[in-house]
Design a protein around this motif. Structure first.
Motif, PDB file in Angstrom:
ATOM      1  N   TYR A   1       7.016  -1.304  13.084  1.00  0.00           N
ATOM      2  CA  TYR A   1       6.446  -2.087  12.176  1.00  0.00           C
ATOM      3  C   TYR A   1       7.685  -2.902  11.468  1.00  0.00           C
ATOM      4  O   TYR A   1       8.843  -2.547  11.395  1.00  0.00           O
TER       5      TYR A   1
ATOM      6  N   SER B   1       9.741  -3.705   8.969  1.00  0.00           N
ATOM      7  CA  SER B   1      10.080  -3.645   7.440  1.00  0.00           C
ATOM      8  C   SER B   1      11.310  -4.389   7.040  1.00  0.00           C
ATOM      9  O   SER B   1      11.909  -5.206   7.860  1.00  0.00           O
ATOM     10  N   HIS B   2      11.517  -4.308   5.724  1.00  0.00           N
ATOM     11  CA  HIS B   2      12.743  -5.109   5.150  1.00  0.00           C
ATOM     12  C   HIS B   2      13.836  -4.607   5.642  1.00  0.00           C
ATOM     13  O   HIS B   2      14.223  -3.538   5.500  1.00  0.00           O
TER      14      HIS B   2
ATOM     15  N   ILE C   1       4.900   3.619   0.045  1.00  0.00           N
ATOM     16  CA  ILE C   1       3.614   2.737   0.072  1.00  0.00           C
ATOM     17  C   ILE C   1       3.545   1.925   1.371  1.00  0.00           C
ATOM     18  O   ILE C   1       4.279   1.187   1.771  1.00  0.00           O
ATOM     19  N   PRO C   2       2.463   2.322   1.879  1.00  0.00           N
ATOM     20  CA  PRO C   2       2.085   1.810   3.164  1.00  0.00           C
ATOM     21  C   PRO C   2       1.835   0.313   3.116  1.00  0.00           C
ATOM     22  O   PRO C   2       1.219  -0.175   1.986  1.00  0.00           O
ATOM     23  N   ARG C   3       2.280  -0.553   3.942  1.00  0.00           N
ATOM     24  CA  ARG C   3       2.217  -1.869   3.991  1.00  0.00           C
ATOM     25  C   ARG C   3       0.660  -2.375   4.493  1.00  0.00           C
ATOM     26  O   ARG C   3       0.270  -3.416   4.300  1.00  0.00           O
ATOM     27  N   ASP C   4       0.089  -1.644   5.363  1.00  0.00           N
ATOM     28  CA  ASP C   4      -1.093  -1.987   5.701  1.00  0.00           C
ATOM     29  C   ASP C   4      -1.878  -0.883   6.201  1.00  0.00           C
ATOM     30  O   ASP C   4      -1.472   0.529   5.955  1.00  0.00           O
TER      31      ASP C   4
ATOM     32  N   ALA D   1      -0.414   1.814   8.484  1.00  0.00           N
ATOM     33  CA  ALA D   1       0.663   2.743   7.962  1.00  0.00           C
ATOM     34  C   ALA D   1       0.324   3.476   6.891  1.00  0.00           C
ATOM     35  O   ALA D   1       1.270   4.461   6.496  1.00  0.00           O
TER      36      ALA D   1
ATOM     37  N   ALA E   1       2.804   6.868   5.994  1.00  0.00           N
ATOM     38  CA  ALA E   1       3.398   7.071   4.531  1.00  0.00           C
ATOM     39  C   ALA E   1       3.038   8.597   4.119  1.00  0.00           C
ATOM     40  O   ALA E   1       4.002   9.178   3.492  1.00  0.00           O
TER      41      ALA E   1
ATOM     42  N   LEU F   1       9.665   3.502   9.615  1.00  0.00           N
ATOM     43  CA  LEU F   1       9.013   2.657   8.680  1.00  0.00           C
ATOM     44  C   LEU F   1       9.706   2.598   7.183  1.00  0.00           C
ATOM     45  O   LEU F   1       9.739   1.555   6.507  1.00  0.00           O
ATOM     46  N   PHE F   2      10.332   3.710   6.815  1.00  0.00           N
ATOM     47  CA  PHE F   2      10.588   3.834   5.420  1.00  0.00           C
ATOM     48  C   PHE F   2      12.160   4.371   5.438  1.00  0.00           C
ATOM     49  O   PHE F   2      12.628   5.214   4.794  1.00  0.00           O
TER      50      PHE F   2
END
Length: 302
Positions: free
Chosen positions: A124, A126-127, A144-147, A150, A154, A182-183
């Motif tokens: 994914y 991510s930032h 916090i899931p982005r979609d 995800a 999460a 992802l996180f």
């Protein structure tokens, strides 16, 4: 129109091909080697194959030996008289069967990674964030899931974050690494343990890193994709390619091929034997699978 004698030969060839596949599948079952070729959810179907194959072989052999008149007719599916065409036709079945018997049973390794590549970057987008910026922002973790895709990651991230040492279990290997990736900003500094085979390319060697890899199999090894995590090993022994190691270390973030990916700063590295089931598979519900594994750990420790 092909002669009855030639047609009987065709039936006998088909009989031996059917029996050959039945015997080979049964051999894989008896030697517990099916998992080298197919995912566990496909095994029940393959285990049932030898019986119908043998039944088909019996009826084809009966036609070859005792068939008369219309029973020995190729009217609906004419057989070619061409030796070259028949050789090519039966060779499509005989060649893979022969290779199955002759080639040793072995797992996919670095040679397959060279052909397919290794998935290290975050699945994914991510930032991006550097380790220093992440550590300065450490507060209450937020998953916090982005979609919608995800959400499961999460939920899994919330559970594994509570572990003092995150165990990357083979049953949910890709899901655990996916959740951490992802996180990644929330997991920097957390302890982690995982196992896999050693892989390195020129870029990794220059950065004095290796990838700990596993092959993710969806259906069979033909669709296998390599899945890995970068490990910094500047002061560790140079492990040969395909060596299996167990790493305990601390999660960090590094830039690799233009993307921020998780890396592991090792605290302890041990060479281990290859596990009996070296591949990893997707879980239909990684959160539920995680809870089952934790409950099993608790039962075993009591």
């Amino acid at each position: 129109m092909i002669s009855p004698r030639a047609l009987r030969i065709h039936y006998l060839v088909r009989t031996f091909i059917l029996l050959g596949f039945a015997y080979y599948i049964n051999h894989l079952i008896q030697t517990d080697s099916l998992h080298y070729y197919i995912a566990p959810r496909m095994e029940p179907f393959i285990r049932a194959c030898p019986i119908p194959l043998c039944v088909l072989a019996f009826f084809v052999a009966w036609h070859a030996l005792f068939g008369q008149g219309e029973q020995l007719c190729d009217c609906q599916h004419p057989v070619s008289n061409s030796i070259i065409r028949n050789t090519c036709y039966y060779g499509l079945f005989i060649l893979p069967l022969t290779l199955g018997y002759l080639l040793p049973i072995q797992t996919l390794g670095s040679a397959a990674v060279d052909q397919k590549g290794m998935n290290i970057a975050n699945p994914y987008h991510s930032h991006s964030a550097t380790t220093a910026a992440i550590q300065s922002e450490k507060q209450q973790p937020k998953f916090i899931p982005r979609d919608e895709f995800a959400i499961e990651f999460a939920d899994l991230a919330k559970l594994i974050y509570e572990e003092p040492i995150i165990q990357v279990r083979p049953e949910i290997f890709s899901e655990t690494i996916g959740a951490i990736n992802l996180f990644k900003s929330e997991f920097v500094g957390k302890s982690i343990e995982l196992s896999g085979f050693v892989y390195r390319d020129a870029a990794m060697s220059e950065a004095r890193m290796v990838a700990i890899g596993r092959f993710l199999v969806q259906c069979c090894t033909a669709d296998a994709t390599s899945f890995g995590v970068l490990v910094n090993l500047p002061d560790q022994p140079t492990y040969p390619m395909n060596t299996w190691i167990h790493v305990r270390g601390v999660i960090g973030v590094s830039s690799y091929e233009g993307e921020d990916v998780i890396t592991i700063q090792p605290v302890e590295v041990q060479e281990i034997p290859q596990p009996l089931t070296p591949y990893i598979y997707t879980s239909p519900d990684s959160v539920e699978q995680y809870k089952k594994l934790k409950a099993l750990d608790k039962t075993n420790n009591e």
